[in-house]
Scaffold this motif. Structure first.
Motif, PDB file in Angstrom:
ATOM      1  N   ALA A  83       2.849   2.934  -8.018  1.00 34.93           N
ATOM      2  CA  ALA A  83       3.013   1.584  -8.557  1.00 34.93           C
ATOM      3  C   ALA A  83       1.655   0.911  -8.567  1.00 34.93           C
ATOM      4  N   SER A  84       1.563  -0.169  -9.330  1.00 32.63           N
ATOM      5  CA  SER A  84       0.315  -0.930  -9.375  1.00 32.63           C
ATOM      6  C   SER A  84       0.643  -2.416  -9.404  1.00 32.63           C
ATOM      7  N   ALA A  85      -0.347  -3.230  -9.138  1.00 31.95           N
ATOM      8  CA  ALA A  85      -0.152  -4.675  -9.173  1.00 31.95           C
ATOM      9  C   ALA A  85       0.292  -5.086 -10.575  1.00 31.95           C
ATOM     10  N   ASP A  86       1.202  -6.037 -10.649  1.00 35.91           N
ATOM     11  CA  ASP A  86       1.688  -6.523 -11.938  1.00 35.91           C
ATOM     12  C   ASP A  86       0.564  -7.299 -12.623  1.00 35.91           C
ATOM     13  N   PRO A  87       0.091  -6.820 -13.785  1.00 37.30           N
ATOM     14  CA  PRO A  87      -1.012  -7.515 -14.453  1.00 37.30           C
ATOM     15  C   PRO A  87      -0.648  -8.919 -14.926  1.00 37.30           C
ATOM     16  N   GLU A  88       0.634  -9.176 -15.158  1.00 40.28           N
ATOM     17  CA  GLU A  88       1.085 -10.494 -15.599  1.00 40.28           C
ATOM     18  C   GLU A  88       1.348 -11.431 -14.429  1.00 40.28           C
TER      19      GLU A  88
ATOM     20  N   VAL B  59       4.481  -3.157 -10.262  1.00 38.34           N
ATOM     21  CA  VAL B  59       5.222  -2.564 -11.372  1.00 38.34           C
ATOM     22  C   VAL B  59       5.087  -1.054 -11.240  1.00 38.34           C
ATOM     23  N   ALA B  60       6.221  -0.368 -11.311  1.00 38.48           N
ATOM     24  CA  ALA B  60       6.238   1.095 -11.286  1.00 38.48           C
ATOM     25  C   ALA B  60       6.885   1.561 -12.587  1.00 38.48           C
ATOM     26  N   ALA B  61       6.278   2.526 -13.232  1.00 36.59           N
ATOM     27  CA  ALA B  61       6.752   2.977 -14.541  1.00 36.59           C
ATOM     28  C   ALA B  61       8.216   3.419 -14.510  1.00 36.59           C
ATOM     29  N   ASP B  62       8.618   4.125 -13.458  1.00 35.90           N
ATOM     30  CA  ASP B  62       9.991   4.627 -13.413  1.00 35.90           C
ATOM     31  C   ASP B  62      10.956   3.723 -12.646  1.00 35.90           C
ATOM     32  N   LYS B  63      10.468   2.711 -11.951  1.00 30.14           N
ATOM     33  CA  LYS B  63      11.330   1.816 -11.170  1.00 30.14           C
ATOM     34  C   LYS B  63      11.423   0.415 -11.747  1.00 30.14           C
ATOM     35  N   GLY B  64      10.394  -0.091 -12.376  1.00 29.43           N
ATOM     36  CA  GLY B  64      10.400  -1.450 -12.905  1.00 29.43           C
ATOM     37  C   GLY B  64       9.617  -2.395 -12.020  1.00 29.43           C
ATOM     38  N   HIS B  65      10.034  -3.667 -12.001  1.00 35.85           N
ATOM     39  CA  HIS B  65       9.337  -4.705 -11.233  1.00 35.85           C
ATOM     40  C   HIS B  65       9.808  -4.707  -9.787  1.00 35.85           C
ATOM     41  N   ILE B  66       8.847  -4.898  -8.874  1.00 32.76           N
ATOM     42  CA  ILE B  66       9.137  -4.868  -7.439  1.00 32.76           C
ATOM     43  C   ILE B  66       8.473  -6.066  -6.768  1.00 32.76           C
TER      44      ILE B  66
ATOM     45  N   ALA C   7       0.828  -1.208   0.000  1.00 31.93           N
ATOM     46  CA  ALA C   7       0.000   0.000   0.000  1.00 31.93           C
ATOM     47  C   ALA C   7       0.863   1.259   0.000  1.00 31.93           C
ATOM     48  N   ALA C   8       1.934   1.264   0.779  1.00 32.41           N
ATOM     49  CA  ALA C   8       2.809   2.435   0.848  1.00 32.41           C
ATOM     50  C   ALA C   8       3.518   2.670  -0.484  1.00 32.41           C
ATOM     51  N   LEU C   9       4.020   1.610  -1.105  1.00 32.76           N
ATOM     52  CA  LEU C   9       4.700   1.754  -2.401  1.00 32.76           C
ATOM     53  C   LEU C   9       3.743   2.176  -3.497  1.00 32.76           C
ATOM     54  N   THR C  10       2.529   1.636  -3.457  1.00 30.12           N
ATOM     55  CA  THR C  10       1.526   2.000  -4.454  1.00 30.12           C
ATOM     56  C   THR C  10       1.270   3.501  -4.424  1.00 30.12           C
ATOM     57  N   ALA C  11       1.229   4.082  -3.247  1.00 29.24           N
ATOM     58  CA  ALA C  11       0.997   5.516  -3.111  1.00 29.24           C
ATOM     59  C   ALA C  11       2.257   6.341  -3.383  1.00 29.24           C
ATOM     60  N   ALA C  12       3.411   5.870  -2.948  1.00 29.12           N
ATOM     61  CA  ALA C  12       4.632   6.662  -3.025  1.00 29.12           C
ATOM     62  C   ALA C  12       5.252   6.731  -4.413  1.00 29.12           C
ATOM     63  N   LEU C  13       5.169   5.689  -5.209  1.00 27.39           N
ATOM     64  CA  LEU C  13       5.939   5.673  -6.458  1.00 27.39           C
ATOM     65  C   LEU C  13       5.285   6.363  -7.645  1.00 27.39           C
TER      66      LEU C  13
ATOM     67  N   THR D  72       8.805   3.360   1.451  1.00 27.54           N
ATOM     68  CA  THR D  72       8.564   4.702   0.926  1.00 27.54           C
ATOM     69  C   THR D  72       9.100   4.867  -0.491  1.00 27.54           C
ATOM     70  N   GLY D  73       9.783   3.840  -0.996  1.00 31.13           N
ATOM     71  CA  GLY D  73      10.402   3.928  -2.312  1.00 31.13           C
ATOM     72  C   GLY D  73      11.824   4.444  -2.262  1.00 31.13           C
ATOM     73  N   ARG D  74      12.339   4.702  -1.069  1.00 30.76           N
ATOM     74  CA  ARG D  74      13.717   5.177  -0.907  1.00 30.76           C
ATOM     75  C   ARG D  74      14.682   4.049  -1.247  1.00 30.76           C
ATOM     76  N   VAL D  75      15.649   4.341  -2.094  1.00 26.79           N
ATOM     77  CA  VAL D  75      16.623   3.338  -2.526  1.00 26.79           C
ATOM     78  C   VAL D  75      17.628   3.093  -1.415  1.00 26.79           C
ATOM     79  N   LEU D  76      17.740   1.823  -1.004  1.00 34.26           N
ATOM     80  CA  LEU D  76      18.724   1.419   0.009  1.00 34.26           C
ATOM     81  C   LEU D  76      19.959   0.822  -0.649  1.00 34.26           C
ATOM     82  N   LYS D  77      19.782   0.205  -1.828  1.00 37.20           N
ATOM     83  CA  LYS D  77      20.885  -0.316  -2.641  1.00 37.20           C
ATOM     84  C   LYS D  77      20.418  -0.213  -4.085  1.00 37.20           C
ATOM     85  N   ALA D  78      21.204   0.428  -4.920  1.00 35.57           N
ATOM     86  CA  ALA D  78      20.801   0.663  -6.308  1.00 35.57           C
ATOM     87  C   ALA D  78      20.707  -0.639  -7.101  1.00 35.57           C
ATOM     88  N   ALA D  79      19.798  -0.636  -8.059  1.00 32.01           N
ATOM     89  CA  ALA D  79      19.641  -1.772  -8.980  1.00 32.01           C
ATOM     90  C   ALA D  79      20.417  -1.470 -10.243  1.00 32.01           C
TER      91      ALA D  79
END
Length: 100
Positions: free
Chosen positions: A19-24, A30-37, A11-17, A87-94
């Motif tokens: 993001a939405s549930a992965d349809p597949e 899935v977040a448009a600017d972050k990718g798969h989570i 719920a927090a990521l959905t609001a912060a990014l 919160t979407g804060r990066v702790l280690k970069a991908a």
């Protein structure tokens, strides 16, 4: 700081990014600017969350409780999977996987 469960982190990521549930159904979100989570609310969920992301292309992340960072970080070495908190804060970069 209290530990968050999976539903709270989603719920927090959905609001912060945003993001939405992965349809597949390949990842939790899935977040448009972050990718798969994938969300790993406790230490036992970290390895399965990483394994589910390995077959995906593009940016890949696991979202964890910050107290699990020292458990999660060594498990992501060599996987190109990044780590973020609720919160979407990066702790280690991908890193993006190299093209084959």
């Amino acid at each position: 700081m209290a530990r968050s469960d999976k539903a709270t982190i989603v719920a927090a990521l959905t609001a912060a990014l945003p993001a939405s549930a992965d349809p597949e159904g390949l990842a939790d979100l899935v977040a448009a600017d972050k990718g798969h989570i994938n969300v790993a609310a406790d230490a036992a969920e970290i390895v399965p969350a990483i394994e589910r992301l390995k077959a995906l292309h593009g940016s890949r992340w696991i979202a964890i409780n910050p107290s699990d960072l020292f458990t999660a970080s060594p498990k992501t070495i060599g996987t190109k999977v990044g780590i973020m908190d609720a919160t979407g804060r990066v702790l280690k970069a991908a890193d993006l996987p190299r093209p084959k």
